[in-house]
Write a protein that holds these residues in place. Structure first.
Motif, PDB file in Angstrom:
ATOM      1  N   THR A  95       0.810  -1.222   0.000  1.00  0.00           N
ATOM      2  CA  THR A  95       0.000   0.000   0.000  1.00  0.00           C
ATOM      3  C   THR A  95       0.845   1.275   0.000  1.00  0.00           C
ATOM      4  O   THR A  95       0.298   2.368  -0.108  1.00  0.00           O
ATOM      5  CB  THR A  95      -0.931   0.023   1.232  1.00  0.00           C
ATOM      6  OG1 THR A  95      -0.143  -0.114   2.415  1.00  0.00           O
ATOM      7  CG2 THR A  95      -1.940  -1.119   1.162  1.00  0.00           C
ATOM      8  N   SER A  97       2.633   2.359  -2.290  1.00  0.00           N
ATOM      9  CA  SER A  97       2.513   3.029  -3.590  1.00  0.00           C
ATOM     10  C   SER A  97       1.328   3.980  -3.614  1.00  0.00           C
ATOM     11  O   SER A  97       1.433   5.122  -4.075  1.00  0.00           O
ATOM     12  CB  SER A  97       2.377   1.999  -4.713  1.00  0.00           C
ATOM     13  OG  SER A  97       1.286   1.129  -4.459  1.00  0.00           O
ATOM     14  N   SER A  98       0.178   3.528  -3.088  1.00  0.00           N
ATOM     15  CA  SER A  98      -1.002   4.400  -3.059  1.00  0.00           C
ATOM     16  C   SER A  98      -0.822   5.546  -2.074  1.00  0.00           C
ATOM     17  O   SER A  98      -1.323   6.656  -2.303  1.00  0.00           O
ATOM     18  CB  SER A  98      -2.260   3.587  -2.714  1.00  0.00           C
ATOM     19  OG  SER A  98      -2.117   2.977  -1.443  1.00  0.00           O
ATOM     20  N   GLU A  99      -0.104   5.300  -0.977  1.00  0.00           N
ATOM     21  CA  GLU A  99       0.155   6.363  -0.004  1.00  0.00           C
ATOM     22  C   GLU A  99       0.988   7.476  -0.631  1.00  0.00           C
ATOM     23  O   GLU A  99       0.744   8.666  -0.406  1.00  0.00           O
ATOM     24  CB  GLU A  99       0.884   5.800   1.220  1.00  0.00           C
ATOM     25  CG  GLU A  99       0.085   4.816   2.055  1.00  0.00           C
ATOM     26  CD  GLU A  99      -1.030   5.499   2.831  1.00  0.00           C
ATOM     27  OE1 GLU A  99      -0.965   6.728   3.016  1.00  0.00           O
ATOM     28  OE2 GLU A  99      -1.974   4.798   3.235  1.00  0.00           O
ATOM     29  N   LEU A 100       1.967   7.097  -1.431  1.00  0.00           N
ATOM     30  CA  LEU A 100       2.857   8.079  -2.050  1.00  0.00           C
ATOM     31  C   LEU A 100       2.190   8.830  -3.199  1.00  0.00           C
ATOM     32  O   LEU A 100       2.615   9.941  -3.540  1.00  0.00           O
ATOM     33  CB  LEU A 100       4.127   7.386  -2.565  1.00  0.00           C
ATOM     34  CG  LEU A 100       5.056   6.816  -1.492  1.00  0.00           C
ATOM     35  CD1 LEU A 100       6.182   6.007  -2.132  1.00  0.00           C
ATOM     36  CD2 LEU A 100       5.637   7.932  -0.627  1.00  0.00           C
ATOM     37  N   LEU A 101       1.140   8.255  -3.785  1.00  0.00           N
ATOM     38  CA  LEU A 101       0.496   8.876  -4.942  1.00  0.00           C
ATOM     39  C   LEU A 101      -0.624   9.843  -4.562  1.00  0.00           C
ATOM     40  O   LEU A 101      -1.193  10.494  -5.436  1.00  0.00           O
ATOM     41  CB  LEU A 101      -0.067   7.790  -5.873  1.00  0.00           C
ATOM     42  CG  LEU A 101       0.979   6.964  -6.638  1.00  0.00           C
ATOM     43  CD1 LEU A 101       0.314   5.827  -7.396  1.00  0.00           C
ATOM     44  CD2 LEU A 101       1.778   7.852  -7.581  1.00  0.00           C
ATOM     45  N   ARG A 102      -0.927   9.941  -3.279  1.00  0.00           N
ATOM     46  CA  ARG A 102      -1.980  10.872  -2.869  1.00  0.00           C
ATOM     47  C   ARG A 102      -1.550  12.309  -3.183  1.00  0.00           C
ATOM     48  O   ARG A 102      -0.381  12.659  -3.034  1.00  0.00           O
ATOM     49  CB  ARG A 102      -2.271  10.738  -1.366  1.00  0.00           C
ATOM     50  CG  ARG A 102      -2.827   9.371  -0.979  1.00  0.00           C
ATOM     51  CD  ARG A 102      -3.086   9.315   0.515  1.00  0.00           C
ATOM     52  NE  ARG A 102      -3.436   7.988   0.957  1.00  0.00           N
ATOM     53  CZ  ARG A 102      -4.668   7.485   0.964  1.00  0.00           C
ATOM     54  NH1 ARG A 102      -5.682   8.233   0.545  1.00  0.00           N
ATOM     55  NH2 ARG A 102      -4.889   6.257   1.390  1.00  0.00           N
ATOM     56  N   PRO A 103      -2.501  13.170  -3.587  1.00  0.00           N
ATOM     57  CA  PRO A 103      -2.148  14.548  -4.006  1.00  0.00           C
ATOM     58  C   PRO A 103      -1.906  15.497  -2.834  1.00  0.00           C
ATOM     59  O   PRO A 103      -2.486  16.582  -2.755  1.00  0.00           O
ATOM     60  CB  PRO A 103      -3.378  14.970  -4.818  1.00  0.00           C
ATOM     61  CG  PRO A 103      -4.507  14.236  -4.174  1.00  0.00           C
ATOM     62  CD  PRO A 103      -3.938  12.895  -3.775  1.00  0.00           C
ATOM     63  N   PHE A 106       3.272  13.696   1.613  1.00  0.00           N
ATOM     64  CA  PHE A 106       3.146  12.483   2.423  1.00  0.00           C
ATOM     65  C   PHE A 106       3.510  12.742   3.884  1.00  0.00           C
ATOM     66  O   PHE A 106       2.769  12.400   4.807  1.00  0.00           O
ATOM     67  CB  PHE A 106       4.037  11.397   1.825  1.00  0.00           C
ATOM     68  CG  PHE A 106       3.955  10.073   2.520  1.00  0.00           C
ATOM     69  CD1 PHE A 106       2.728   9.536   2.885  1.00  0.00           C
ATOM     70  CD2 PHE A 106       5.101   9.351   2.806  1.00  0.00           C
ATOM     71  CE1 PHE A 106       2.636   8.307   3.525  1.00  0.00           C
ATOM     72  CE2 PHE A 106       5.029   8.122   3.440  1.00  0.00           C
ATOM     73  CZ  PHE A 106       3.798   7.603   3.798  1.00  0.00           C
TER      74      PHE A 106
END
Length: 270
Positions: A95, A97-103, A106
């Protein structure tokens, strides 16, 4: 202006989510409070027994030590949450990857959530353990609002310093397949050098010297010493300056460490 409003709206949502998470698990909350109450009673009994045959220990009388110990128990949530285990979970489950892709940044998002959970837990601890201290053990807390304000400012700075350290330490998870041992090391070092177990002035001289060169005392020992009256308000300028320097250094190191470590992601699940 629109960008600022957007960021504030996001962080307001982060605060709301973390408040709901903390308050949602009633059994966990009451079990934690119960454990803290029992440990506080054990600590108080232990220190009263030590002071039964002497007036002072390391220059502190029994009232000063008991006040410090109870306040340290109240702020203990500061040192309980690290990010080594959380980083390890994100990497293991994929997960990250999804944490890092949030707009949203981080580290900023996690920091806002960390402050929210920490200060909610502190408020709960203050109500329960503080009431025990006042009405059962007759511990007197300061009534001067300036002392409480100084304590809260120092506590916020200390919490931020410790967050940056945990962020740096958590980055080791990017290079490891198991983080349990790292979490144990973190907890052991913090218990000794943060001032949770006992006032740092009671440590051997060599350990006191080490504690002064580590950031952990800024999170518990420094703010608790202000609230317990062990540190006079006349020393606030030098204390806050030292905390701000620590925060600046740890923040830069945390950003550099994360930017370097995030290049090496080994996702074990997902």
């Amino acid at each position: 202006m629109d960008k600022l409003y957007y960021r504030l709206r996001i962080y307001r949502s982060v605060v709301g989510i973390n408040i709901k998470e903390v308050l949602a698990y009633n059994f966990w909350f009451w079990s934690q409070i119960g454990a803290h109450v029992l440990l506080t009673i054990a600590y108080i009994s232990f220190w009263k027994a030590l002071y039964s045959e002497r007036d002072t220990i390391a220059g502190l009388n029994m009232q000063q030590t008991l006040t410090y110990i109870i306040l340290a128990r109240i702020v203990m949530p500061l040192v309980q949450w690290g990010y080594t285990q959380e980083f390890g979970y994100w990497i293991r489950e994929g997960t990250i990857s999804s944490e890092l892709l949030r707009p949203v940044d981080f580290q900023e998002r996690i920091y806002i959530g960390h402050l929210t959970r920490t200060f909610i837990s502190l408020a709960q601890q203050l109500i329960v353990v503080g009431s025990l201290a006042l009405f059962v053990f007759k511990i007197s807390l300061p009534t001067d609002p300036l002392v409480w304000l100084s304590f809260l400012i120092s506590l916020l700075l200390g919490c931020s310093i410790l967050f940056c350290f945990d962020w740096i330490f958590g980055c080791i998870a990017f290079y490891s397949t198991e983080v349990w041992g790292l979490q144990v090391v973190r907890g052991s070092v913090l218990l000794l050098f943060s001032g949770v177990l006992l006032p740092l002035t009671m440590l051997p001289t060599e350990l006191q010297t080490i504690a002064k060169w580590l950031p952990f005392a800024q999170s518990v020992s420094v703010p608790v010493s202000i609230l317990s009256g062990m540190t006079p308000l006349s020393e606030l300028d030098s204390i806050w300056l030292q905390q701000l320097v620590w925060l600046g250094v740890m923040f830069m190191l945390s950003r550099l460490m994360f930017n370097f470590s995030v290049r090496k992601i080994t996702v074990q699940g997902g």
